[in-house]
Design a protein around this motif. Sequence first.
Motif, PDB file in Angstrom:
ATOM      1  N   GLU A 267      -3.341  -2.120  -5.565  1.00  0.00           N
ATOM      2  CA  GLU A 267      -2.156  -2.467  -4.783  1.00  0.00           C
ATOM      3  C   GLU A 267      -0.930  -2.284  -5.653  1.00  0.00           C
ATOM      4  O   GLU A 267      -0.988  -2.422  -6.880  1.00  0.00           O
ATOM      5  CB  GLU A 267      -2.254  -3.915  -4.293  1.00  0.00           C
ATOM      6  CG  GLU A 267      -3.369  -4.135  -3.286  1.00  0.00           C
ATOM      7  CD  GLU A 267      -3.444  -5.572  -2.793  1.00  0.00           C
ATOM      8  OE1 GLU A 267      -2.856  -6.472  -3.416  1.00  0.00           O
ATOM      9  OE2 GLU A 267      -4.100  -5.775  -1.766  1.00  0.00           O
TER      10      GLU A 267
ATOM     11  N   ASP B  47       0.796  -1.231   0.000  1.00  0.00           N
ATOM     12  CA  ASP B  47       0.000   0.000   0.000  1.00  0.00           C
ATOM     13  C   ASP B  47       0.828   1.281   0.000  1.00  0.00           C
ATOM     14  O   ASP B  47       0.291   2.359  -0.163  1.00  0.00           O
ATOM     15  CB  ASP B  47      -0.952   0.010   1.195  1.00  0.00           C
ATOM     16  CG  ASP B  47      -0.220   0.034   2.530  1.00  0.00           C
ATOM     17  OD1 ASP B  47       0.979  -0.307   2.587  1.00  0.00           O
ATOM     18  OD2 ASP B  47      -0.842   0.409   3.528  1.00  0.00           O
ATOM     19  N   HIS B  48       2.139   1.186   0.160  1.00  0.00           N
ATOM     20  CA  HIS B  48       2.971   2.390   0.164  1.00  0.00           C
ATOM     21  C   HIS B  48       4.429   2.060  -0.161  1.00  0.00           C
ATOM     22  O   HIS B  48       4.832   0.902  -0.087  1.00  0.00           O
ATOM     23  CB  HIS B  48       2.889   3.119   1.510  1.00  0.00           C
ATOM     24  CG  HIS B  48       3.556   2.392   2.621  1.00  0.00           C
ATOM     25  ND1 HIS B  48       2.972   1.357   3.302  1.00  0.00           N
ATOM     26  CD2 HIS B  48       4.784   2.550   3.169  1.00  0.00           C
ATOM     27  CE1 HIS B  48       3.799   0.902   4.222  1.00  0.00           C
ATOM     28  NE2 HIS B  48       4.906   1.618   4.165  1.00  0.00           N
TER      29      HIS B  48
ATOM     30  N   THR C 293       1.577   6.540  -1.706  1.00  0.00           N
ATOM     31  CA  THR C 293       0.595   5.620  -1.131  1.00  0.00           C
ATOM     32  C   THR C 293      -0.371   5.199  -2.223  1.00  0.00           C
ATOM     33  O   THR C 293      -0.832   6.033  -3.003  1.00  0.00           O
ATOM     34  CB  THR C 293      -0.196   6.316   0.003  1.00  0.00           C
ATOM     35  OG1 THR C 293       0.733   6.784   0.977  1.00  0.00           O
ATOM     36  CG2 THR C 293      -1.178   5.362   0.663  1.00  0.00           C
TER      37      THR C 293
END
Length: 135
Positions: A63, A36-37, A58
């Motif tokens: 995803e 996610d980041h 982000t």
Amino acid sequence: MIEVKSSLKGFKTTLYKLETILKPLGFSIGGNWEYDHGYFDYPLSKEGSYVYVRIPFTAIEGELDRPGVVVELGTPFILGHQYQAGVDEEATVGTVTASFNQFQQPTDPDTEIPNEFEKEGRVIIQRVEQAIQEN
């Protein structure tokens, strides 16, 4: 760590497009990304201490390991790490592993950043802002 106020914060695009803009400028996706980041890193120094311009991103749609993921940029910053000298000196390792071993603990995870690297980092961030505006 020095946060740099920037128009990059809040910018949204696909990760693919972001890579096509940042990689030619010398950035690479740091090895410490999650689903996610993650971070785009630009090395300013690898002598004595590692100093990077780091641009966080982000995932806001999808995803990171999926095509077409849309990301949002966070506030860029300049980061310095001082690593241990002589860790596992007898091991033969590749350049990539030797330059940034994820298992090696920094002796100072937030080392002081010399003025010349802060100035250079701010210039790099301005180049990114300009490149994004042009695309």
